[in-house]
Design a protein around this motif. Structure first.
Motif, PDB file in Angstrom:
ATOM      1  N   ASP A 116       0.866  -1.169   0.000  1.00  0.00           N
ATOM      2  CA  ASP A 116       0.000   0.000   0.000  1.00  0.00           C
ATOM      3  C   ASP A 116       0.904   1.220   0.000  1.00  0.00           C
ATOM      4  OD1 ASP A 116      -2.371   1.444  -0.003  1.00  0.00           O
ATOM      5  OD2 ASP A 116      -2.608   1.402   2.179  1.00  0.00           O
ATOM      6  N   ALA A 117       0.397   2.358  -0.492  1.00  0.00           N
ATOM      7  CA  ALA A 117       1.228   3.560  -0.572  1.00  0.00           C
ATOM      8  C   ALA A 117       0.345   4.792  -0.633  1.00  0.00           C
ATOM      9  CB  ALA A 117       2.141   3.509  -1.801  1.00  0.00           C
ATOM     10  N   ILE A 118       0.866   5.904  -0.146  1.00  0.00           N
ATOM     11  CA  ILE A 118       0.180   7.188  -0.241  1.00  0.00           C
ATOM     12  C   ILE A 118       1.187   8.255  -0.629  1.00  0.00           C
ATOM     13  CG2 ILE A 118      -1.683   6.694   1.390  1.00  0.00           C
ATOM     14  CD1 ILE A 118       0.010   8.240   3.499  1.00  0.00           C
ATOM     15  N   TRP A 119       0.695   9.273  -1.324  1.00  0.00           N
ATOM     16  CA  TRP A 119       1.537  10.400  -1.712  1.00  0.00           C
ATOM     17  C   TRP A 119       1.204  11.581  -0.820  1.00  0.00           C
ATOM     18  CZ3 TRP A 119       5.503  10.415  -5.117  1.00  0.00           C
ATOM     19  CH2 TRP A 119       6.091  11.656  -5.396  1.00  0.00           C
ATOM     20  N   THR A 120       2.215  12.198  -0.215  1.00  0.00           N
ATOM     21  CA  THR A 120       2.035  13.369   0.633  1.00  0.00           C
ATOM     22  C   THR A 120       3.025  14.447   0.197  1.00  0.00           C
ATOM     23  OG1 THR A 120       3.695  12.868   2.339  1.00  0.00           O
ATOM     24  CG2 THR A 120       1.550  11.760   2.526  1.00  0.00           C
ATOM     25  N   GLU A 121       2.917  15.622   0.822  1.00  0.00           N
ATOM     26  CA  GLU A 121       3.877  16.688   0.527  1.00  0.00           C
ATOM     27  C   GLU A 121       5.295  16.291   0.896  1.00  0.00           C
ATOM     28  OE1 GLU A 121       2.566  20.195   2.476  1.00  0.00           O
ATOM     29  OE2 GLU A 121       0.841  20.499   1.147  1.00  0.00           O
ATOM     30  N   ALA A 122       5.441  15.350   1.807  1.00  0.00           N
ATOM     31  CA  ALA A 122       6.767  14.873   2.232  1.00  0.00           C
ATOM     32  C   ALA A 122       7.279  13.741   1.359  1.00  0.00           C
ATOM     33  CB  ALA A 122       6.719  14.433   3.694  1.00  0.00           C
ATOM     34  N   GLY A 123       6.506  13.338   0.335  1.00  0.00           N
ATOM     35  CA  GLY A 123       6.940  12.278  -0.558  1.00  0.00           C
ATOM     36  C   GLY A 123       6.040  11.058  -0.486  1.00  0.00           C
ATOM     37  N   LEU A 124       6.508   9.966  -1.064  1.00  0.00           N
ATOM     38  CA  LEU A 124       5.739   8.726  -1.109  1.00  0.00           C
ATOM     39  C   LEU A 124       6.061   7.876   0.115  1.00  0.00           C
ATOM     40  CD1 LEU A 124       3.855   7.019  -3.106  1.00  0.00           C
ATOM     41  CD2 LEU A 124       5.925   5.694  -3.516  1.00  0.00           C
ATOM     42  N   PHE A 125       5.032   7.566   0.889  1.00  0.00           N
ATOM     43  CA  PHE A 125       5.143   6.623   1.996  1.00  0.00           C
ATOM     44  C   PHE A 125       4.521   5.310   1.550  1.00  0.00           C
ATOM     45  CE2 PHE A 125       5.521  10.687   4.053  1.00  0.00           C
ATOM     46  CZ  PHE A 125       6.344  10.488   5.137  1.00  0.00           C
ATOM     47  N   TRP A 126       5.177   4.206   1.889  1.00  0.00           N
ATOM     48  CA  TRP A 126       4.652   2.910   1.490  1.00  0.00           C
ATOM     49  C   TRP A 126       4.991   1.860   2.521  1.00  0.00           C
ATOM     50  CZ3 TRP A 126       8.156  -1.098   0.147  1.00  0.00           C
ATOM     51  CH2 TRP A 126       9.481  -0.695  -0.054  1.00  0.00           C
ATOM     52  N   VAL A 127       4.218   0.786   2.495  1.00  0.00           N
ATOM     53  CA  VAL A 127       4.468  -0.327   3.403  1.00  0.00           C
ATOM     54  C   VAL A 127       4.710  -1.587   2.578  1.00  0.00           C
ATOM     55  CG1 VAL A 127       3.225   0.597   5.392  1.00  0.00           C
ATOM     56  CG2 VAL A 127       1.977  -0.727   3.676  1.00  0.00           C
ATOM     57  N   GLY A 128       5.670  -2.387   3.035  1.00  0.00           N
ATOM     58  CA  GLY A 128       5.992  -3.668   2.430  1.00  0.00           C
ATOM     59  C   GLY A 128       6.156  -4.712   3.514  1.00  0.00           C
ATOM     60  N   LYS A 129       6.676  -5.861   3.146  1.00  0.00           N
ATOM     61  CA  LYS A 129       6.770  -6.959   4.107  1.00  0.00           C
ATOM     62  C   LYS A 129       7.751  -6.670   5.236  1.00  0.00           C
ATOM     63  CE  LYS A 129      10.304  -9.580   1.575  1.00  0.00           C
ATOM     64  NZ  LYS A 129      10.641 -10.900   0.989  1.00  0.00           N
ATOM     65  N   ASP A 130       8.639  -5.663   5.037  1.00  0.00           N
ATOM     66  CA  ASP A 130       9.663  -5.391   6.043  1.00  0.00           C
ATOM     67  C   ASP A 130       9.409  -4.132   6.851  1.00  0.00           C
ATOM     68  OD1 ASP A 130      11.187  -7.649   5.334  1.00  0.00           O
ATOM     69  OD2 ASP A 130      12.078  -6.548   3.668  1.00  0.00           O
ATOM     70  N   GLY A 131       8.355  -3.355   6.528  1.00  0.00           N
ATOM     71  CA  GLY A 131       8.130  -2.173   7.333  1.00  0.00           C
ATOM     72  C   GLY A 131       7.501  -1.020   6.598  1.00  0.00           C
ATOM     73  N   LEU A 132       7.559   0.154   7.246  1.00  0.00           N
ATOM     74  CA  LEU A 132       7.073   1.427   6.703  1.00  0.00           C
ATOM     75  C   LEU A 132       8.246   2.195   6.117  1.00  0.00           C
ATOM     76  CD1 LEU A 132       5.030   3.844   6.433  1.00  0.00           C
ATOM     77  CD2 LEU A 132       5.703   4.464   8.782  1.00  0.00           C
ATOM     78  N   TYR A 133       8.077   2.713   4.908  1.00  0.00           N
ATOM     79  CA  TYR A 133       9.141   3.420   4.201  1.00  0.00           C
ATOM     80  C   TYR A 133       8.662   4.797   3.735  1.00  0.00           C
ATOM     81  CZ  TYR A 133      11.485  -1.132   3.659  1.00  0.00           C
ATOM     82  OH  TYR A 133      12.103  -2.339   3.875  1.00  0.00           O
TER      83      TYR A 133
END
Length: 235
Positions: A116-133
């Motif tokens: 899953d991922a979202i775009w914010t003013e601080a950039g792209l945040f996403w989650v994968g099998k190893d954590g939040l990025y």
């Protein structure tokens, strides 16, 4: 960068088409879609039932195999996708689509294996099998499934809800299957119940198989029901 292309006119189904089972109902932030008919905040016709449907304040996004549609300002636009959508987020004015080993965000193909991922003013945040990025930097280790921006927080959800930055981490009664931001908090489907999650905790609101949140209203299926997140009382 990708380029939006004009969508060809939609064709009408023959009036004498054979009877079929009722089309699946998809909730989106502001209403429902049954088959290709969208009602509520947006009232438009889609070429068919999409894989995923989402909306922000001004645009409705519908994801199909190898195609993303956007409806805004009374016009249709189409963007070809280089793969099969795994998720769709309307965030930060972009259609963010997961493609398994990459994320397609507003025309950019980014090499992130996001769940899953979202775009914010601080950039792209996403989650994968190893954590939040955030982009290529891991911010928190964990098996997260969903990520939502709410009230200045980026909230990653799996078996716990982690509020970034420097926020609490709350255990959840069930792993998060879906999450969206609402007026009252992060709204998440945990098991077969929709919960409202804030730093104070998680509280159940309604039973559902799927939902969408827009401001204080939740759109629930089955049954094309609505509920208000203000029904949850906090201390």
């Amino acid at each position: 960068m990708g380029r939006w292309l004009a969508l060809a006119p939609l064709t009408l189904l023959p009036a004498c088409a054979p009877l079929q089972a009722p089309a699946a109902v998809l909730p989106y932030p502001g209403g429902f879609a049954q088959g290709g008919l969208v009602t509520g905040r947006f009232q438009v016709a889609l070429p068919g039932t999409p894989l995923f449907l989402d909306a922000d304040a001004s645009s409705l996004f519908a994801a199909y195999p190898y195609q993303l549609l956007r409806y805004w300002d009374g016009q249709w636009e189409s963007l070809p996708l280089p793969g099969m959508p795994r998720f769709l987020r309307a965030s930060g004015g972009k259609g963010v689509v997961g493609l398994g080993e990459a994320v397609y965000a507003g025309g950019d193909l980014l090499p992130y294996p996001a769940r899953d991922a979202i775009w914010t003013e601080a950039g792209l945040f996403w989650v994968g099998k190893d954590g939040l990025y955030r982009e290529g930097k891991r911010l928190r280790q964990g098996a997260f499934q969903q990520v939502v921006a709410w009230e200045g927080w980026v909230v990653a959800l799996g078996e716990e809800a982690y509020f970034y930055p420097e926020g609490p981490s709350l255990p959840l009664p069930h792993p998060a299957r879906k999450a969206q931001a609402g007026t009252c908090g992060v709204v998440a489907l945990l098991g077969d119940r929709v919960h409202v999650i804030r730093p104070e905790g998680a509280k159940p609101l309604a039973t559902a198989q799927d939902f969408a949140a827009w401001e204080e209203t939740l759109y629930l299926v089955p049954g094309l029901r609505t509920a208000s997140c203000k029904e949850v009382v906090w201390p």
